[in-house]
Design an enzyme around this catalytic site. Structure first.
Site, mmCIF file in Angstrom:
data_model
loop_
_atom_site.group_PDB
_atom_site.id
_atom_site.type_symbol
_atom_site.label_atom_id
_atom_site.label_comp_id
_atom_site.label_asym_id
_atom_site.label_seq_id
_atom_site.Cartn_x
_atom_site.Cartn_y
_atom_site.Cartn_z
ATOM 1 N N SER A 144 58.493 -19.809 1.520
ATOM 2 C CA SER A 144 58.317 -19.031 1.738
ATOM 3 C C SER A 144 56.954 -18.108 1.275
ATOM 4 C CB SER A 144 59.601 -18.726 1.478
ATOM 5 O OG SER A 144 59.812 -17.010 1.384
ATOM 6 N N TYR A 157 64.065 -17.444 -7.422
ATOM 7 C CA TYR A 157 63.746 -17.666 -5.741
ATOM 8 C C TYR A 157 62.336 -18.165 -5.482
ATOM 9 C CZ TYR A 157 63.543 -17.923 -0.932
ATOM 10 O OH TYR A 157 63.073 -17.543 0.475
HETATM 11 N N1 LIG Z 1 65.293 -16.170 6.894
HETATM 12 C C1 LIG Z 1 63.754 -15.700 5.880
HETATM 13 O O1 LIG Z 1 62.982 -14.222 5.908
HETATM 14 C C2 LIG Z 1 62.861 -17.088 4.986
HETATM 15 C C3 LIG Z 1 61.577 -16.237 5.229
HETATM 16 C C4 LIG Z 1 61.447 -17.886 4.483
HETATM 17 C C5 LIG Z 1 61.503 -18.576 4.308
HETATM 18 N N2 LIG Z 1 62.986 -18.832 4.239
HETATM 19 C C6 LIG Z 1 63.646 -20.121 4.211
HETATM 20 O O2 LIG Z 1 63.929 -20.615 5.192
HETATM 21 C C7 LIG Z 1 65.278 -21.536 4.690
HETATM 22 C C8 LIG Z 1 66.336 -21.048 6.075
HETATM 23 O O3 LIG Z 1 66.349 -20.285 5.387
HETATM 24 P P1 LIG Z 1 67.474 -19.176 6.464
HETATM 25 O O4 LIG Z 1 66.695 -18.128 6.535
HETATM 26 O O5 LIG Z 1 67.725 -19.893 7.836
HETATM 27 O O6 LIG Z 1 68.952 -19.001 6.226
HETATM 28 P P2 LIG Z 1 70.499 -18.927 6.491
HETATM 29 O O7 LIG Z 1 70.939 -18.818 7.554
HETATM 30 O O8 LIG Z 1 71.055 -18.359 4.790
HETATM 31 O O9 LIG Z 1 71.195 -20.545 6.222
HETATM 32 C C9 LIG Z 1 71.357 -21.068 4.832
HETATM 33 C C10 LIG Z 1 70.432 -22.847 5.554
HETATM 34 O O10 LIG Z 1 70.548 -23.885 4.083
HETATM 35 C C11 LIG Z 1 71.986 -23.942 3.137
HETATM 36 N N3 LIG Z 1 72.705 -24.230 2.333
HETATM 37 C C12 LIG Z 1 72.668 -22.940 1.049
HETATM 38 N N4 LIG Z 1 72.934 -22.956 0.345
HETATM 39 C C13 LIG Z 1 73.691 -23.970 -0.006
HETATM 40 C C14 LIG Z 1 74.250 -25.369 -0.089
HETATM 41 N N5 LIG Z 1 74.217 -25.167 -2.192
HETATM 42 N N6 LIG Z 1 74.049 -27.174 -0.110
HETATM 43 C C15 LIG Z 1 73.711 -26.984 0.268
HETATM 44 N N7 LIG Z 1 73.293 -26.324 2.172
HETATM 45 C C16 LIG Z 1 73.659 -25.193 1.606
HETATM 46 C C17 LIG Z 1 73.303 -23.226 4.412
HETATM 47 O O11 LIG Z 1 74.246 -24.327 4.733
HETATM 48 P P3 LIG Z 1 75.681 -23.477 5.227
HETATM 49 O O12 LIG Z 1 75.855 -22.631 5.950
HETATM 50 O O13 LIG Z 1 77.216 -24.603 4.594
HETATM 51 O O14 LIG Z 1 76.119 -22.866 3.409
HETATM 52 C C18 LIG Z 1 72.540 -22.671 6.277
HETATM 53 O O15 LIG Z 1 72.693 -23.757 6.434
HETATM 54 C C19 LIG Z 1 65.723 -21.432 3.494
HETATM 55 O O16 LIG Z 1 65.224 -22.294 3.189
HETATM 56 C C20 LIG Z 1 64.648 -20.340 2.565
HETATM 57 O O17 LIG Z 1 64.354 -19.881 1.211
HETATM 58 C C21 LIG Z 1 63.835 -17.814 5.033
#
Ligand SMILES: NC(=O)c1ccc[n+]([C@@H]2O[C@H](COP(=O)([O-])OP(=O)(O)OC[C@H]3O[C@@H](n4cnc5c(N)ncnc54)[C@H](OP(=O)(O)O)[C@@H]3O)[C@@H](O)[C@H]2O)c1
Length: 252
Positions: A144, A157
């Site tokens: 990130s 984080y």
């Molecule tokens: N969105 C942003 O702005 C952003 C920016 C920078 C980086 N990122 C990174 O991109 C990645 C995906 O983010 P996103 O925005 O798509 O997030 P999201 O919509 O919250 O989805 C998170 C995913 O991670 C899984 N997860 C969460 N907690 C978990 C646990 N305890 N064990 C196993 N799986 C777990 C969730 O599975 P469940 O459905 O089973 O909970 C879900 O599939 C993350 O690593 C995040 O840090 C996101």
């Protein structure tokens, strides 16, 4: 009748490369699944099968709550046992628990370290063993922008995401030494603000602040991150290794 009948190419099917996507139930992971499906055989992960609100079709499923060390251990064993022909890993699953460090309970610190850093490291370790024996493979870790800029109330984080960058660069160098003939690539992606459930939790006042620092004047789409993943796993990216690729609309 011809002496050498032409081979019917329609029945000669190339075996698709197999890729694991963690956190494929929603957000960026789901977009990656949609982008790679058809081109690759997929192994989808979420914390539980109930997390999938869409039909996963013929794709394989491997679930584990990464905050639980014994579930991660079991997940890695299953990966080796059931998917020893793995070609790629997209370590995408992640979470944030925002709070001042002064008030952040130790169990929340543990959860973020476990899910965002330790689980991807252990999965990469298992995958690297498979890739080493096959002399090929790709790992992409989802970091990130916060891992580089830092952010108030996201110190842990940020630490996990910075850790993933250092881990990816180091592993790329190490696997390069172990596999001189064939390439195993390890890269990182650092998204900025992307439209997902995670970013939907950001308070409006904070969101406005971030938006005013994005030269592209908009939030990123999950599909845009998925397109980058698709490029990085492809042969066209065969000389991209140990890199941390930013996708953030110019956010500063
Ligand atoms: N969105 C942003 O702005 C952003 C920016 C920078 C980086 N990122 C990174 O991109 C990645 C995906 O983010 P996103 O925005 O798509 O997030 P999201 O919509 O919250 O989805 C998170 C995913 O991670 C899984 N997860 C969460 N907690 C978990 C646990 N305890 N064990 C196993 N799986 C777990 C969730 O599975 P469940 O459905 O089973 O909970 C879900 O599939 C993350 O690593 C995040 O840090 C996101």
């Amino acid at each position: 009748m011809p002496l050498f009948p032409q081979q019917d190419t329609s029945i000669v099917k190339m075996k698709m490369k197999k890729i694991l996507i963690t956190g494929a139930s929603r957000g960026i992971g789901k977009a990656i699944k949609e982008r790679l499906a058809g081109e690759y055989e997929l192994v989808l992960h979420a914390s539980s099968p109930d997390s999938f609100k869409y039909d996963i079709g013929k794709h394989a499923l491997l679930c584990a709550d990464f905050s639980q060390p014994e579930q991660v251990q079991h997940f890695c064993k299953q990966l080796k046992k059931e998917h020893g022909d793995l070609y790629g890993v997209i370590n995408n699953a992640g979470l944030t628990i925002d709070n001042s460090l002064l008030f952040l309970p130790e169990r929340d610190i543990e959860t973020m370290l476990q899910v965002n850093l330790k689980a991807p490291i252990l999965i990469a370790k298992q995958a690297a063993k498979i890739f080493h024996s096959q002399q090929r493979g790709v790992i992409i870790n989802m970091s990130s922008i916060i891992g580089q800029t830092g952010n108030a109330y996201q110190s842990i984080y940020a630490a996990t995401k910075a850790g993933l960058v250092a881990f990816s660069k180091s592993l790329a160098q190490e696997l390069g030494r172990l596999n001189e003939q064939h390439q195993i690539r390890v890269n990182c992606i650092s998204p900025g603000l992307i439209d997902s459930e995670m970013s939907a939790k950001i308070p409006q006042i904070e969101l406005d602040k971030v938006m005013s620092n994005i030269p592209s004047n908009r939030i990123g789409k999950t599909q845009e991150v998925a397109d980058l993943v698709a490029f990085l796993v492809s042969e066209q990216a065969s000389y991209i290794n140990g890199a941390n690729i930013h996708i953030n609309g110019g956010l500063y």
